[in-house]
Design an enzyme around this catalytic site. Structure first.
Site, PDB file in Angstrom:
ATOM      1  N   LYS A 120      16.848  83.416  32.326  1.00  0.00           N
ATOM      2  CA  LYS A 120      16.722  83.287  33.782  1.00  0.00           C
ATOM      3  C   LYS A 120      17.550  82.107  34.240  1.00  0.00           C
ATOM      4  CE  LYS A 120      14.541  85.599  37.047  1.00  0.00           C
ATOM      5  NZ  LYS A 120      14.375  87.063  37.061  1.00  0.00           N
ATOM      6  N   ASP A 160      18.732  88.254  41.490  1.00  0.00           N
ATOM      7  CA  ASP A 160      17.321  87.911  41.653  1.00  0.00           C
ATOM      8  C   ASP A 160      17.148  87.493  43.110  1.00  0.00           C
ATOM      9  OD1 ASP A 160      14.815  87.631  39.928  1.00  0.00           O
ATOM     10  OD2 ASP A 160      14.834  85.686  40.905  1.00  0.00           O
TER      11      ASP A 160
END
Length: 440
Positions: A120, A160
């Site tokens: 991430k 995202d």
């Protein structure tokens, strides 16, 4: 204020100071290791990311000044394959959030049987304050800064919060410039013309609805007479609403950062999506009345879909919930105390690491297509997504019944079990009894 191209700016992620996502996920991992009867060694291998990079990203602004932004990239695990996970642009990004999100990605990939680890990334920025040129320069600068640890065999980013296909296209171009040749498999969620996959934009919302449909079968809830309420109408919330509407579910309330709308007879979702495209909010939609967002969780609906913020279902809001099913389209929408209350109330929860894993699944398909140089039609992508989501739901539900635990605990047990199996196969751990074999 300047507008971000081709993307909705998501609402701020307002985390409760007492609910650190990194500490929450570590606690859940520890419980899963204990439930499987594994050694403490397994938890030690899972409790921290294998690497976390913090970078400085200098950007020349339109007025000629240079502003420095802070970015992060976390690799939780690469035991099952290269790290995989999105990049978010948000003013409240922090290192613990990024680490937690990378850990969730490890679990999602394991549950879905994908050959990926967890990654991430994020940049501390409010993209609404940047021009398109500044946003592009920031996107390219982030890739330059993290390029030593990314690549199609090491770490594959994706969109995202507040990032989109255009931003992925800029990042792809920057990576290709650094390499001197095209590497389409470096990043997913990119525009179709440069190697993106059909169905990727809709994938997370479609996966949420597939999970809801499977839960409805288990609980004998007829979809054609069911009702739903949705918190958040960005990409995931709007796609979830679209697909639920197509299945005949009556969506009676929707909220976003600016307010809410309500229609007891059901909201016309196609008309609402057009309204939002024009006004950037569900507010003032002529086909519904204004609605206090704080009342959303108290509605007596079949399906409640938190699709916006972290830490929304808490010890204060959970007692209000009357839904039969909570489908966690957002990452980390429920605090541990909120989760305890939902369990006590007997509410069926589809946990985020299962419910919203459609995005990473189609990102996997995109990566496979890039590696093959051959691309599938949208119908084939959607069929493969449905197969993966149903398979994963059945695995988690079976664990839920066998272990007599809730669905969140069951999902963690499945994910941790598969990662632990890989630890054993590689010789990282020894002398423990395999609780079950990975069927993925």
């Amino acid at each position: 204020m300047k507008e971000v191209p081709e993307s909705k700016v998501e609402a701020p992620i307002t985390a409760n100071a007492n609910e650190n996502p990194y500490e929450i996920v570590k606690s859940l991992l520890k419980n899963s290791v204990e439930a499987l009867g594994l050694t403490e060694d397994v938890y030690r291998l899972l409790e921290k990311p294998i690497r976390v990079l913090e970078v400085s990203i200098p950007v020349r602004m339109d007025d000629g000044t240079i502003k420095n932004f802070t970015g992060y990239r976390s690799h939780h695990s690469d035991i099952l394959g290269p790290a995989k996970g999105g990049i978010r642009f948000h003013p409240e990004v922090n290192i613990d959030e990024v680490k937690a999100l990378s850990m969730w990605m490890s679990l999602k990939s394991a549950i879905l049987g994908l050959p990926f680890g967890g990654g991430k990334g994020g940049v501390i920025v409010d993209p609404r304050e940047l021009s398109q040129c500044e946003l592009e320069n920031l996107s390219r600068g982030y890739i330059r800064a993290i390029t030593p640890i990314i690549g199609p065999e090491k770490d594959i980013p994706a969109p995202d919060v507040n990032t989109n296909p255009q931003i992925m296209g800029w990042m792809l171009d920057e990576y290709d410039r650094l390499r001197g040749y095209n590497v389409p498999g470096f990043i997913t969620g990119k525009p179709i013309i440069v190697g993106g996959s059909q169905g990727r934009v809709e994938a997370t919302g479609r996966g949420v609805v597939i999970s809801i449909a499977e839960a409805a079968k288990k609980l004998n809830i007829p979809l054609e007479s069911a009702t739903a309420a949705i918190q958040g109408f960005g990409n995931v919330g709007s796609m979830t609403a679209k697909f639920l509407h197509e299945l005949g579910v009556k969506i009676i309330a929707i909220t976003d950062v600016k307010g809410g709308i309500y229609n007891e007879n059901g909201i016309d979702i196609p008309s609402l999506r057009q309204h939002v495209a024009e006004t950037k909010s569900v507010v003032d939609f002529p086909g519904a009345e204004s609605f206090d967002s704080d009342k959303l969780f108290g509605l007596p609906v079949d399906f409640l879909v938190p699709a916006a913020l972290e830490n929304q279902i808490t010890e204060k809001t959970a007692p209000q919930i009357q839904a039969k099913v909570v489908a966690e389209a957002a990452n980390g929408p429920t605090t541990p105390e909120g989760d305890r209350i939902l369990n006590e109330k007997g509410i069926f929860v589809i946990p985020d690491i299962l419910c919203n894993s459609g995005g990473v699944t189609v990102s996997y398909f995109e990566w496979v297509q890039n590696n093959m140089g051959y691309y599938w039609k949208e119908e084939e992508v959607n069929t493969k997504l449905e197969e993966k989501m149903i398979y994963a739901f059945e695995d988690v539900h079976k664990m839920h019944e066998e272990k007599q635990v809730n669905m969140r605990e069951a999902a963690y047990i499945v994910g941790v079990g598969r990662i632990a199996e890989a630890f054993q196969a590689r010789g990282w751990i020894n002398d423990w009894s395999m609780p079950f074999k990975c069927k993925a």
